[in-house]
Design a protein around this motif. Structure first.
Motif, PDB file in Angstrom:
ATOM      1  N   PHE A 152       0.835  -1.191   0.000  1.00 36.40           N
ATOM      2  CA  PHE A 152       0.000   0.000   0.000  1.00 36.40           C
ATOM      3  C   PHE A 152       0.877   1.250   0.000  1.00 36.40           C
ATOM      4  CE2 PHE A 152      -2.510   3.236   2.262  1.00 36.40           C
ATOM      5  CZ  PHE A 152      -3.601   3.315   1.408  1.00 36.40           C
ATOM      6  N   GLN A 153       1.914   1.248   0.838  1.00 37.61           N
ATOM      7  CA  GLN A 153       2.831   2.386   0.909  1.00 37.61           C
ATOM      8  C   GLN A 153       3.513   2.602  -0.443  1.00 37.61           C
ATOM      9  OE1 GLN A 153       3.120   4.338   3.596  1.00 37.61           O
ATOM     10  NE2 GLN A 153       4.478   5.703   2.491  1.00 37.61           N
ATOM     11  N   ALA A 154       3.974   1.518  -1.087  1.00 38.52           N
ATOM     12  CA  ALA A 154       4.621   1.634  -2.395  1.00 38.52           C
ATOM     13  C   ALA A 154       3.639   2.157  -3.438  1.00 38.52           C
ATOM     14  CB  ALA A 154       5.173   0.274  -2.831  1.00 38.52           C
ATOM     15  N   LEU A 155       2.400   1.710  -3.404  1.00 38.05           N
ATOM     16  CA  LEU A 155       1.374   2.181  -4.334  1.00 38.05           C
ATOM     17  C   LEU A 155       1.124   3.669  -4.142  1.00 38.05           C
ATOM     18  CD1 LEU A 155      -0.814   1.547  -6.469  1.00 38.05           C
ATOM     19  CD2 LEU A 155      -2.355   1.039  -4.569  1.00 38.05           C
ATOM     20  N   MET A 156       1.002   4.098  -2.888  1.00 38.18           N
ATOM     21  CA  MET A 156       0.733   5.510  -2.597  1.00 38.18           C
ATOM     22  C   MET A 156       1.879   6.406  -3.064  1.00 38.18           C
ATOM     23  SD  MET A 156      -2.195   6.030  -1.242  1.00 38.18           S
ATOM     24  CE  MET A 156      -2.967   4.753  -2.217  1.00 38.18           C
ATOM     25  N   GLU A 157       3.093   5.884  -3.013  1.00 39.55           N
ATOM     26  CA  GLU A 157       4.249   6.676  -3.430  1.00 39.55           C
ATOM     27  C   GLU A 157       4.369   6.786  -4.943  1.00 39.55           C
ATOM     28  OE1 GLU A 157       7.598   4.904  -1.457  1.00 39.55           O
ATOM     29  OE2 GLU A 157       6.955   5.623   0.516  1.00 39.55           O
ATOM     30  N   THR A 158       3.723   5.883  -5.693  1.00 36.41           N
ATOM     31  CA  THR A 158       3.885   5.882  -7.149  1.00 36.41           C
ATOM     32  C   THR A 158       2.739   6.536  -7.898  1.00 36.41           C
ATOM     33  OG1 THR A 158       2.906   3.677  -7.322  1.00 36.41           O
ATOM     34  CG2 THR A 158       5.307   3.805  -7.125  1.00 36.41           C
ATOM     35  N   ILE A 159       1.621   6.809  -7.277  1.00 40.42           N
ATOM     36  CA  ILE A 159       0.494   7.406  -7.998  1.00 40.42           C
ATOM     37  C   ILE A 159       0.375   8.886  -7.663  1.00 40.42           C
ATOM     38  CG2 ILE A 159      -0.784   5.240  -8.197  1.00 40.42           C
ATOM     39  CD1 ILE A 159      -2.550   6.169  -5.909  1.00 40.42           C
ATOM     40  N   ASP A 160      -0.142   9.642  -8.663  1.00 38.54           N
ATOM     41  CA  ASP A 160      -0.288  11.085  -8.494  1.00 38.54           C
ATOM     42  C   ASP A 160      -1.746  11.493  -8.268  1.00 38.54           C
ATOM     43  OD1 ASP A 160       2.426  11.513  -8.886  1.00 38.54           O
ATOM     44  OD2 ASP A 160       2.203  11.615 -11.058  1.00 38.54           O
ATOM     45  N   GLU A 161      -2.688  10.571  -8.493  1.00 35.56           N
ATOM     46  CA  GLU A 161      -4.094  10.893  -8.357  1.00 35.56           C
ATOM     47  C   GLU A 161      -4.537  10.796  -6.898  1.00 35.56           C
ATOM     48  OE1 GLU A 161      -3.076   8.388 -10.469  1.00 35.56           O
ATOM     49  OE2 GLU A 161      -2.997   9.649 -12.239  1.00 35.56           O
TER      50      GLU A 161
END
Length: 173
Positions: A152-161
C-alpha cells in the motif's frame, strides 16, 4: 517450629489418596527395578501394571529420559535430597508421541528404595502445542499485514491521483 502431625491413615486409604493425586505410583529398588506399581486408568493404556514388577524403569523410558533418570538416582544414592520434579518420557508401543510424566521422587528407606509419584503431562503438552500454533498464526497474520502495508505504501508513493480508501467491513473512509 510447630510441626503439625498427621493422623495415622490405613494403607488402603493412603493408597486411594495417593492415586487421587497422581496417575502413576512406582516403588523402585536402588538399582531402578520396579518393585510395585499403581497405574491410573487414564494412562493404563501405556502401562500394564502387572507387567511392571521386576522390570527396570529405564527400559520403559526414551533415551533422553534414561540419562535424566540415572542422574537423579545417582544423586539420591549419594544422599542428595530431591529438589525438583523429574520429567520423564515413556516409550509407547504404538506410533505416536511419547508419554510425558512429571514425577516427584522420594527416598523411602535406608536401602535406597525410592517412591516415584507421577502426573500425566499430556494435557499440558497439548495446551503448549495449541499456544505454539496460535503464536504461529499470529505471526503469519502479522507478516501478511506488514506485506499489505508495504505494498500500500509503495502504491501511494507511485500514484499522483487522489485516492479514497474505504473499509470493507463498515464503509468508513
Amino acid at each position: 517450629m510447630n510441626h503439625m502431625a498427621f493422623p495415622m491413615v490405613d494403607p488402603e486409604s493412603l493408597n486411594h489418596i495417593v492415586m487421587d493425586l497422581f496417575d502413576v505410583g512406582l516403588v523402585l529398588s536402588r538399582s531402578g527395578v520396579i518393585e510395585s506399581s499403581r497405574i491410573d486408568a487414564s494412562v493404563s493404556d501405556h502401562f500394564k501394571s502387572e507387567d511392571l514388577s521386576g522390570r527396570k524403569l529405564s527400559d520403559l523410558l526414551t533415551r533422553e529420559s534414561v540419562a535424566k533418570f540415572e542422574e537423579r538416582m545417582q544423586a539420591i544414592s549419594a544422599g542428595q535430597p530431591p529438589t525438583r520434579p523429574l520429567e520423564l518420557n515413556h516409550k509407547v508401543a504404538y506410533p505416536g508421541p511419547d508419554l510425558p510424566i512429571r514425577y516427584l521422587v522420594h527416598p523411602i528407606d535406608t536401602r535406597g528404595t525410592v517412591l516415584l509419584l507421577g502426573r500425566d503431562m499430556r494435557p499440558i503438552a497439548r495446551q503448549q502445542q495449541q499456544l505454539v500454533e496460535a503464536q504461529q498464526v499470529l505471526e503469519r497474520d502479522y507478516e501478511l499485514e506488514r506485506e499489505s502495508s508495504a505494498r500500500f505504501q509503495a502504491l501511494m508513493e507511485t500514484i499522483d491521483e487522489a485516492v479514497v480508501v474505504l473499509s470493507l467491513t463498515n464503509g468508513a473512509i
